[in-house]
Design a protein around this motif. Structure first.
Motif, PDB file in Angstrom:
ATOM      1  N   ALA A 216     -11.532   4.899   3.775  1.00  0.00           N
ATOM      2  CA  ALA A 216     -11.337   3.560   4.318  1.00  0.00           C
ATOM      3  C   ALA A 216     -12.151   3.358   5.595  1.00  0.00           C
ATOM      4  O   ALA A 216     -12.734   2.283   5.806  1.00  0.00           O
ATOM      5  CB  ALA A 216      -9.856   3.336   4.588  1.00  0.00           C
ATOM      6  N   ARG A 217     -12.212   4.373   6.450  1.00  0.00           N
ATOM      7  CA  ARG A 217     -12.995   4.251   7.684  1.00  0.00           C
ATOM      8  C   ARG A 217     -14.462   4.006   7.374  1.00  0.00           C
ATOM      9  O   ARG A 217     -15.099   3.131   7.959  1.00  0.00           O
ATOM     10  CB  ARG A 217     -12.821   5.511   8.530  1.00  0.00           C
ATOM     11  CG  ARG A 217     -13.668   5.503   9.791  1.00  0.00           C
ATOM     12  CD  ARG A 217     -13.504   6.774  10.613  1.00  0.00           C
ATOM     13  NE  ARG A 217     -14.421   6.786  11.745  1.00  0.00           N
ATOM     14  CZ  ARG A 217     -14.194   6.159  12.895  1.00  0.00           C
ATOM     15  NH1 ARG A 217     -13.063   5.491  13.063  1.00  0.00           N
ATOM     16  NH2 ARG A 217     -15.082   6.220  13.868  1.00  0.00           N
TER      17      ARG A 217
ATOM     18  N   PHE B 146      -7.476  -0.476  12.501  1.00  0.00           N
ATOM     19  CA  PHE B 146      -7.088  -0.444  11.095  1.00  0.00           C
ATOM     20  C   PHE B 146      -6.814   0.983  10.613  1.00  0.00           C
ATOM     21  O   PHE B 146      -5.944   1.216   9.782  1.00  0.00           O
ATOM     22  CB  PHE B 146      -8.198  -1.059  10.229  1.00  0.00           C
ATOM     23  CG  PHE B 146      -8.374  -2.529  10.443  1.00  0.00           C
ATOM     24  CD1 PHE B 146      -7.582  -3.441   9.765  1.00  0.00           C
ATOM     25  CD2 PHE B 146      -9.333  -3.007  11.324  1.00  0.00           C
ATOM     26  CE1 PHE B 146      -7.751  -4.802   9.950  1.00  0.00           C
ATOM     27  CE2 PHE B 146      -9.506  -4.364  11.512  1.00  0.00           C
ATOM     28  CZ  PHE B 146      -8.715  -5.275  10.831  1.00  0.00           C
ATOM     29  N   GLN B 147      -7.575   1.927  11.158  1.00  0.00           N
ATOM     30  CA  GLN B 147      -7.445   3.304  10.693  1.00  0.00           C
ATOM     31  C   GLN B 147      -6.059   3.863  10.968  1.00  0.00           C
ATOM     32  O   GLN B 147      -5.498   4.604  10.150  1.00  0.00           O
ATOM     33  CB  GLN B 147      -8.508   4.169  11.377  1.00  0.00           C
ATOM     34  CG  GLN B 147      -8.502   5.622  10.943  1.00  0.00           C
ATOM     35  CD  GLN B 147      -9.616   6.394  11.616  1.00  0.00           C
ATOM     36  OE1 GLN B 147     -10.683   5.861  11.900  1.00  0.00           O
ATOM     37  NE2 GLN B 147      -9.356   7.664  11.888  1.00  0.00           N
TER      38      GLN B 147
ATOM     39  N   LEU C  98     -14.924   0.438   6.004  1.00  0.00           N
ATOM     40  CA  LEU C  98     -14.796  -0.599   7.030  1.00  0.00           C
ATOM     41  C   LEU C  98     -16.020  -0.634   7.942  1.00  0.00           C
ATOM     42  O   LEU C  98     -16.506  -1.727   8.285  1.00  0.00           O
ATOM     43  CB  LEU C  98     -13.523  -0.368   7.836  1.00  0.00           C
ATOM     44  CG  LEU C  98     -12.200  -0.585   7.097  1.00  0.00           C
ATOM     45  CD1 LEU C  98     -11.027  -0.285   8.008  1.00  0.00           C
ATOM     46  CD2 LEU C  98     -12.097  -1.996   6.550  1.00  0.00           C
TER      47      LEU C  98
ATOM     48  N   ARG D 133      -3.212   2.202  11.091  1.00  0.00           N
ATOM     49  CA  ARG D 133      -2.280   1.645  10.116  1.00  0.00           C
ATOM     50  C   ARG D 133      -2.480   2.264   8.741  1.00  0.00           C
ATOM     51  O   ARG D 133      -1.512   2.565   8.029  1.00  0.00           O
ATOM     52  CB  ARG D 133      -2.462   0.132  10.036  1.00  0.00           C
ATOM     53  CG  ARG D 133      -1.557  -0.544   9.017  1.00  0.00           C
ATOM     54  CD  ARG D 133      -1.793  -2.030   8.971  1.00  0.00           C
ATOM     55  NE  ARG D 133      -1.437  -2.654  10.242  1.00  0.00           N
ATOM     56  CZ  ARG D 133      -1.668  -3.942  10.521  1.00  0.00           C
ATOM     57  NH1 ARG D 133      -2.273  -4.707   9.621  1.00  0.00           N
ATOM     58  NH2 ARG D 133      -1.314  -4.442  11.672  1.00  0.00           N
ATOM     59  N   ILE D 134      -3.731   2.470   8.359  1.00  0.00           N
ATOM     60  CA  ILE D 134      -4.026   3.073   7.053  1.00  0.00           C
ATOM     61  C   ILE D 134      -3.454   4.480   6.979  1.00  0.00           C
ATOM     62  O   ILE D 134      -2.831   4.874   5.979  1.00  0.00           O
ATOM     63  CB  ILE D 134      -5.550   3.095   6.824  1.00  0.00           C
ATOM     64  CG1 ILE D 134      -6.078   1.666   6.668  1.00  0.00           C
ATOM     65  CG2 ILE D 134      -5.908   3.933   5.600  1.00  0.00           C
ATOM     66  CD1 ILE D 134      -7.594   1.576   6.760  1.00  0.00           C
TER      67      ILE D 134
ATOM     68  N   THR E   4       0.810  -1.223   0.000  1.00  0.00           N
ATOM     69  CA  THR E   4       0.000   0.000   0.000  1.00  0.00           C
ATOM     70  C   THR E   4       0.845   1.276   0.000  1.00  0.00           C
ATOM     71  O   THR E   4       0.565   2.198  -0.778  1.00  0.00           O
ATOM     72  CB  THR E   4      -0.955  -0.005   1.210  1.00  0.00           C
ATOM     73  OG1 THR E   4      -1.757  -1.186   1.166  1.00  0.00           O
ATOM     74  CG2 THR E   4      -1.852   1.222   1.187  1.00  0.00           C
TER      75      THR E   4
ATOM     76  N   THR F  31      -7.911   7.915   4.256  1.00  0.00           N
ATOM     77  CA  THR F  31      -8.237   7.426   5.594  1.00  0.00           C
ATOM     78  C   THR F  31      -9.729   7.520   5.872  1.00  0.00           C
ATOM     79  O   THR F  31     -10.344   6.584   6.399  1.00  0.00           O
ATOM     80  CB  THR F  31      -7.452   8.215   6.647  1.00  0.00           C
ATOM     81  OG1 THR F  31      -6.046   8.103   6.381  1.00  0.00           O
ATOM     82  CG2 THR F  31      -7.736   7.686   8.044  1.00  0.00           C
TER      83      THR F  31
ATOM     84  N   ALA G 137      -7.629  -1.778   2.875  1.00  0.00           N
ATOM     85  CA  ALA G 137      -8.272  -1.880   4.191  1.00  0.00           C
ATOM     86  C   ALA G 137      -9.236  -3.065   4.248  1.00  0.00           C
ATOM     87  O   ALA G 137      -9.279  -3.798   5.241  1.00  0.00           O
ATOM     88  CB  ALA G 137      -9.001  -0.575   4.507  1.00  0.00           C
ATOM     89  N   ARG G 138     -10.002  -3.268   3.168  1.00  0.00           N
ATOM     90  CA  ARG G 138     -10.927  -4.407   3.146  1.00  0.00           C
ATOM     91  C   ARG G 138     -10.159  -5.732   3.171  1.00  0.00           C
ATOM     92  O   ARG G 138     -10.596  -6.701   3.811  1.00  0.00           O
ATOM     93  CB  ARG G 138     -11.794  -4.328   1.886  1.00  0.00           C
ATOM     94  CG  ARG G 138     -12.809  -3.193   1.887  1.00  0.00           C
ATOM     95  CD  ARG G 138     -13.853  -3.414   2.979  1.00  0.00           C
ATOM     96  NE  ARG G 138     -14.568  -4.641   2.781  1.00  0.00           N
ATOM     97  CZ  ARG G 138     -15.725  -4.750   2.115  1.00  0.00           C
ATOM     98  NH1 ARG G 138     -16.260  -3.656   1.569  1.00  0.00           N
ATOM     99  NH2 ARG G 138     -16.339  -5.902   1.998  1.00  0.00           N
TER     100      ARG G 138
END
Length: 289
Positions: free
Chosen positions: A277-278, A211-212, A281, A214-215, A23, A274, A183-184
């Motif tokens: 992705a949030r 996860f957020q 998720l 790390r993203i 990524t 971000t 992220a998925r």
């Protein structure tokens, strides 16, 4: 203030660090392209503004018999209302300009060269009124407004600006999509951990928060790397232009304000990725309930 970037030991046990994730590299490539395209768009916008400012109130008077008609035309222009400046272009200067296009061997000294006078108009003065007065007083004279002659160039530069803006927008959307896919994928790879967290009362927001972080870090690291590489390329181009930019525009086409805007692109990309992705998720976790 940077505590969010460093997970606790408990959080590290829940979500082991990803190994060799592509990524950041994908984001770096996209940010590199985005910054380069954005810089090109800003340079074109600055060039268009400089060209517009330089020709907005300037016209040229072309005389078929320059040596004979030039003195009377200059005197007429000097006493015409709305004329802020008059500069006759010498025959030697005209011949040097023509030689750049035709070559030194193509322009004979016996070839007659028409006269040319550059005229600066006061703001609000109509070039058409000046043209009518000059063409009545000087037979065969022709008045051309630089803004009219360069209108096709201005339209082309405007189209390039919109193209660059569209490409920056598309690259930002593509980067957000890449971050969402990554992220998925991470979410699917940690399904068992997520089920355990839900079983002990963990909320979707707490799961997404793992996860957020790390993203966001991947997006910032990749964006910084891509922006740094693009900055080095742009600096090399600006330093090796051989004075062409200064000759065409009188100054550099990219300034400190432009550099600040370009520096904001990685931060904008990381924020968009971000947030996207949030939301993705959270939607995925709630759909599984």
């Amino acid at each position: 203030m940077l505590a969010w970037a460093f997970p606790s030991s408990a959080e590290r046990r829940l979500l082991p660090p990803a190994r060799r994730s592509p990524t950041p590299w994908v984001i770096a490539i996209m940010i590199f392209v985005t910054v380069i395209v954005g810089a090109a768009g800003l340079a074109v916008a600055n060039a268009a503004r400089l060209v517009g400012d330089g020709v907005r109130n300037r016209v040229s008077v072309q005389l078929p018999d320059g040596p004979r008609q030039s003195p009377s035309a200059v005197a007429l222009l000097g006493r015409t209302a709305g004329v802020a400046g008059v500069r006759p272009v010498s025959e030697a200067e005209l011949r040097r300009t023509l030689q750049q296009w035709l070559g030194p061997g193509e322009l004979s000294g016996e070839l007659p060269v028409p006269g040319l006078i550059d005229v600066d108009l006061a703001p609000g003065t109509s070039p058409d009124a000046l043209a009518a007065a000059v063409e009545r007083a000087v037979p065969g004279a022709r008045v051309s407004a630089y803004a009219t002659e360069l209108a096709p160039l201005s339209r082309a530069l405007a189209a390039l600006q919109w193209l660059a803006a569209g490409l920056v927008l598309l690259m930002t959307v593509a980067m957000a999509a890449a971050v969402v896919l990554a992220a998925r994928s991470a979410l699917d790879a940690n399904r068992r951990t997520i089920e355990v967290m839900h079983g002990i009362g963990g909320t979707d927001e707490q799961v997404v928060g793992l996860f957020q972080r790390r993203i966001a870090i991947d997006a910032l690291v990749g964006g910084a790397a891509g922006a740094l590489a693009a900055g080095i390329i742009l600096l090399l181009v600006l330093l090796s232009d051989g004075g062409l930019v200064g000759e065409l525009a009188g100054r550099a086409l990219l300034g400190w304000r432009d550099a600040l805007l370009l520096a904001l692109l990685p931060l904008l990309g990381a924020a968009v990725g971000t947030v996207a992705a949030r939301r993705a998720l959270l939607k995925a976790l709630r759909a599984d309930l």
